[in-house]
Scaffold this motif. Structure first.
Motif, mmCIF file in Angstrom:
data_model
loop_
_atom_site.group_PDB
_atom_site.id
_atom_site.type_symbol
_atom_site.label_atom_id
_atom_site.label_comp_id
_atom_site.label_asym_id
_atom_site.label_seq_id
_atom_site.Cartn_x
_atom_site.Cartn_y
_atom_site.Cartn_z
ATOM 1 N N HIS A 30 -16.948 -15.346 19.310
ATOM 2 C CA HIS A 30 -17.365 -16.229 20.406
ATOM 3 C C HIS A 30 -18.895 -16.350 20.450
ATOM 4 O O HIS A 30 -19.439 -17.448 20.603
ATOM 5 N N ALA A 33 -20.001 -18.540 17.624
ATOM 6 C CA ALA A 33 -19.706 -19.960 17.863
ATOM 7 C C ALA A 33 -20.676 -20.559 18.879
ATOM 8 O O ALA A 33 -21.072 -21.722 18.760
ATOM 9 N N LYS A 34 -21.041 -19.761 19.888
ATOM 10 C CA LYS A 34 -21.925 -20.256 20.953
ATOM 11 C C LYS A 34 -23.392 -19.954 20.643
ATOM 12 O O LYS A 34 -24.269 -20.245 21.468
ATOM 13 N N LYS A 35 -23.624 -19.294 19.516
ATOM 14 C CA LYS A 35 -24.985 -18.982 19.062
ATOM 15 C C LYS A 35 -25.773 -18.147 20.071
ATOM 16 O O LYS A 35 -26.905 -18.501 20.428
ATOM 17 N N GLY A 157 -16.310 -15.796 28.932
ATOM 18 C CA GLY A 157 -15.850 -16.939 28.158
ATOM 19 C C GLY A 157 -15.142 -16.630 26.860
ATOM 20 O O GLY A 157 -14.761 -17.552 26.129
#
Lengths: 169, 169
Positions: A30, A33-35, A157
């Motif tokens: 996660h 992906a969200k850096k 998240g």
């Protein structure tokens, strides 16, 4: 098969710590992906006076480690509580699972009535029978810290579901 | 005493549901002190795609209710899932404890190998032995929903601590 001190504890410890490892994998994916830097997870809390993420995992590990050690009489390995990354936490989980697996079934079975003393910081020690220690201290504490870890990830998240909590196999 | 299906389950169910009742008392006192309507707790969530507070408690109740019913073979009471206040939720918890207490020990002990089927919405049923159903489904689910309830209260400022989670007696 009849339930025993070993069957009621060790397979649960191994399974749930394994599940915890998978949640960390999902947390790392996660973050990628969200850096964002995955180390930000380590200090997240659900309330300012609750312990942060890394402590939740350290205590879950300790519950299992001391649970197995006190029941079996085998010395617990020493962990320094200095984990600073998801990789460190994953290694802590793996070392805990290795310790659980190293203790023979015969040293857990038959500990139902064993006198267990749990030292408490800033208060008198707690005293249990082996069975009460397992079911009223080790397991509720373990699930408390595991669920809080899971809740912190969900709150931040990370895409996890109940099946990840319970384990897929 | 030796651990048994009854000793590993029923005292835990009764103790933890009793603890849950105390958390609701603390939640009500907190709402009164801060002058907000305690019914706002019922819809709080830790993430938008997690279940809200009232569902966490309903499911904790159901885990125990169906756990006892499936192991013992005694029919479970029917609950309508229509709780709309902390008082309603407290009553749901009390009714669940009453059901647990109504089932004799002899109908839980010896269910270690009983074949248990758990119907799942939108998927094939799960199959367990009685012991695996208790330790890999009922207890982890129960602790999951209890800890999530506790976390929601802590996240909303209710003054609770680990001793409230584990129980004071």
């Amino acid at each position: 098969m009849t339930i025993s001190m070993h069957s009621a504890s060790m397979p649960v410890f191994i399974k749930m710590l394994g599940n915890l490892g998978h949640w960390l994998d999902a947390a790392e994916a996660h973050a990628a992906a969200k850096k964002f830097d995955p180390s930000v997870y380590l200090t997240t809390r659900l309330a300012p006076d609750m312990l942060p993420f890394n402590r939740q995992i350290q205590i879950a590990s300790d519950m299992v480690k001391f649970g197995v050690a006190r029941l079996s009489g085998v010395d617990a390995p020493k962990f320094e509580d200095n984990e600073a990354s998801l990789a460190d936490l994953r290694q802590r989980i793996a070392k805990t699972i290795d310790f659980v697996k190293s203790v023979p079934q015969s040293q857990i079975d038959g500990t139902d009535d064993k006198a267990i003393e749990v030292p408490m910081r800033g208060g008198p020690a707690l005293h249990f029978t082996g069975e009460n220690y397992l079911k009223h201290f080790v397991l509720p504490n373990l699930y408390f810290h595991l669920t809080t870890t899971y809740a912190l990830l969900r709150h931040n998240g990370v895409p996890l579901g109940k099946v990840d909590f319970l384990g897929r196999e």
